[in-house]
Design an enzyme around this catalytic site. Structure first.
Site, mmCIF file in Angstrom:
data_model
loop_
_atom_site.group_PDB
_atom_site.id
_atom_site.type_symbol
_atom_site.label_atom_id
_atom_site.label_comp_id
_atom_site.label_asym_id
_atom_site.label_seq_id
_atom_site.Cartn_x
_atom_site.Cartn_y
_atom_site.Cartn_z
ATOM 1 N N LEU A 18 0.443 -1.263 -0.076
ATOM 2 C CA LEU A 18 -0.306 -0.135 -0.039
ATOM 3 C C LEU A 18 1.018 1.598 0.054
ATOM 4 C CD1 LEU A 18 -2.951 -0.658 2.523
ATOM 5 C CD2 LEU A 18 -3.066 -0.647 0.543
ATOM 6 N N GLY A 21 6.859 3.660 4.065
ATOM 7 C CA GLY A 21 7.331 4.944 4.987
ATOM 8 C C GLY A 21 9.394 4.958 4.528
ATOM 9 N N THR A 22 9.556 5.704 6.060
ATOM 10 C CA THR A 22 10.556 5.440 6.286
ATOM 11 C C THR A 22 11.062 4.512 6.775
ATOM 12 O OG1 THR A 22 9.917 8.258 6.723
ATOM 13 C CG2 THR A 22 12.471 7.799 6.707
ATOM 14 N N PHE A 23 10.513 4.203 7.408
ATOM 15 C CA PHE A 23 10.448 3.190 8.123
ATOM 16 C C PHE A 23 10.391 1.628 7.874
ATOM 17 C CE2 PHE A 23 12.245 6.388 11.198
ATOM 18 C CZ PHE A 23 13.539 6.663 10.961
ATOM 19 N N LYS A 25 7.257 -0.512 5.680
ATOM 20 C CA LYS A 25 6.511 -1.023 4.272
ATOM 21 C C LYS A 25 4.533 -1.027 5.115
ATOM 22 C CE LYS A 25 9.619 -2.544 0.780
ATOM 23 N NZ LYS A 25 9.873 -3.493 0.142
ATOM 24 N N VAL A 26 3.987 -0.368 4.199
ATOM 25 C CA VAL A 26 2.745 -1.366 5.002
ATOM 26 C C VAL A 26 1.414 -2.532 3.800
ATOM 27 C CG1 VAL A 26 0.375 -0.253 5.510
ATOM 28 C CG2 VAL A 26 2.160 0.894 5.564
ATOM 29 N N LYS A 41 1.758 -3.268 8.320
ATOM 30 C CA LYS A 41 2.560 -2.075 8.650
ATOM 31 C C LYS A 41 4.117 -2.922 9.190
ATOM 32 C CE LYS A 41 4.484 2.091 9.259
ATOM 33 N NZ LYS A 41 3.797 3.409 9.894
ATOM 34 N N ASP A 134 3.921 13.071 14.976
ATOM 35 C CA ASP A 134 4.159 13.279 13.311
ATOM 36 C C ASP A 134 3.047 13.171 12.284
ATOM 37 O OD1 ASP A 134 6.183 12.968 10.475
ATOM 38 O OD2 ASP A 134 6.023 10.773 10.751
#
Ligand code: ATP
Ligand code: MG
Length: 447
Positions: A18, A21-23, A25-26, A41, A134
């Site tokens: 989907l 991100g920085t840290f 995967k989703v 996530k 964030d």
């Protein structure tokens, strides 16, 4: 490449990616048994374990499992393997809100609806001591009905451990949403910096561009620190006035959420029943209760094989990523069971004493003892039932459970007040055991 079907923990069928991100995967995934769509996530443990997780972060993630608000992506389950951590979350089908903004600024009414939902959700989480830290477009998602769903509440704190070694700054893109006090690294109050980010988001929804964007990063930092931005001429005057109070570079004078909620522009079109956003989270808690009750110490040691572990066990076994504090079983139970080697009357009088001590009213109803709060909490009066079962005349099993009120309030009362006060009569609390680490696991961890 990413479309390869795989099954996670014999429970979720992983689907497409989907987002990334920085840290983490989703992925989209489906609960094989129930067919429910979820988003999972996945963090590499390695990437998030540099710093030790603070107690604050552990508490926040733990609290997120108990938080139910219709504008917050729910965290259903946490699982782990040796190298990865999985957060199983509610799937927000509508994707990112900002895909909509990218097509052009929103109408005032629409922007206000999202802002109201954003503030309501942020306020709710703050009341639970959870800060987002964030808030930014990628974390604002939509469900099928076009309602806002904030993701990563409390979870962004996981990535924040990176702040200490400075990696977050290089890894992240532009800090367009970040409050000045966060940039200046002077230490900050999560409540105030979330409010700042909400202001930036409101601006972006109505304008279609960032308030502090500039040709250079240095210039942008300077503008953020000075709270220097310009409202476009189509902004209603009331919004400009409100933004001035939100985008106040001094966190001490910045407007509070309570005051934002009193603002006349904010209140327009808001129905008075907004409290119904808080959803019942019993089902999540029950899931945990089930696993918690299964992990009776003796049984567990006999049938110790990885596929039988629940998330808590696996995480507590993985020394590299000490999440143990997150998942203290008793934190998630609705029911609490203890055994006592005292007589029923001794137990009753102790419970009466405890009730008085923690300022709860006590009633006897049928075979039950009811402990009730004196004033209403977030979800009405707290009420706890205690039932005493006789095993032998001098050996009893006592079950305590919440019959109404707020789950978090119940758990705090139980953990911090009732449990310590009962220690004289309790023989054992169910679930109080230390899971032994299998030898080979310990060896692997030392590598
Ligand atoms: P960061 O790593 O700073 O949090 P991010 O928010 O972009 O950045 P992720 O939280 O990893 O990264 O999410 C990546 C993307 O995956 C999101 O931008 C979103 O598009 C998608 N996504 C995340 N959570 C969900 C969800 N619950 N339902 C649907 N899509 C999601
Ligand atoms: Mg995110």
């Amino acid at each position: 490449m990413e479309t390869k079907r795989s099954v996670l923990m014999q429970k979720y069928e992983l689907g497409r990616l989907l987002g990334q991100g920085t840290f983490a995967k989703v992925y989209y995934a489906k609960n094989i048994k129930s067919g429910q769509s979820v988003a999972i996530k996945i963090f590499d443990k390695e990437k998030v374990t540099k710093g030790r997780l603070s107690d604050q972060i552990k508490r926040e993630v733990s609290t997120m499992r108990l938080v139910g608000h219709s504008n917050v992506v729910r965290l259903y389950e946490v699982m782990a393997t040796k190298f990865k951590i999985y957060f199983v979350m509610e799937y927000a089908k509508g994707g990112e809100l900002f895909n909509r903004v990218a097509k052009g600024k929103l109408k005032e009414k629409v922007a206000r609806k999202y802002f109201q939902q954003l503030i309501s959700a942020v306020d709710y989480c703050h009341s639970r001591g959870v800060y987002h830290r964030d808030l930014k477009p990628e974390n604002l998602l939509l469900d099928d009905n076009g309602n806002l769903k904030i993701s990563d509440f409390g979870l962004s704190a996981l990535a924040e451990t990176k702040h200490q070694d400075g990696l977050l700054h290089t890894a992240c893109g532009t800090p367009a949403y970040v409050a000045p006090e966060v940039i200046s690294k002077t230490g900050y109050d999560g409540v105030k910096s979330d409010i700042w980010s909400c202001g930036v988001i409101l601006f972006v929804l109505l304008a279609g561009y960032f308030p502090f964007a500039d040709s250079s990063l240095i210039e942008m930092y300077r503008n953020i620190s000075n709270g220097k931005y310009k409202c476009p001429n189509w902004f209603p005057a009331e919004v400009c006035k409100l933004l001035l109070k939100i985008l106040d570079p001094n966190p001490n004078t910045r407007i509070s959420i309570a005051k934002i909620m009193e603002n006349s522009w904010f209140k327009k079109g808001l129905n008075s029943s907004s409290k119904k956003c808080e959803v019942d989270i019993m089902d999540i808690v029950l899931l945990d209760v089930e696993t918690a009750f299964r992990s009776d110490a003796k049984q567990e040691q006999e049938s110790i094989k990885p596929s039988n572990f629940n998330a808590f066990d696996i995480i507590s076994l993985s020394a590299g990523f000490d999440l143990s504090g997150l998942f203290v079983e008793s934190d998630h139970k609705i029911e609490a069971l203890f055994t006592s080697r005292h007589t029923a009357s001794a137990i009753i009088s102790k419970l009466e004493e405890v009730a008085k001590f923690v300022k709860l009213k006590i009633n006897k109803e049928g075979g039950l003892l009811k402990l009730e709060g004196l004033k209403k909490g977030r979800k009405g009066l707290l009420s706890i039932e205690a039932e005493i079962f006789e095993v032998t005349p001098s050996f009893h099993l006592v079950e305590m459970k919440k019959s109404s009120g707020d789950t978090l309030e119940y758990q705090n009362t139980l953990k911090h007040h009732i449990r310590p006060a009962l220690k004289d009569i309790v023989w054992t609390w169910q679930g109080d055991h230390q899971l032994q680490q299998p030898q080979e696991q310990q060896q692997q961890q030392q590598l």
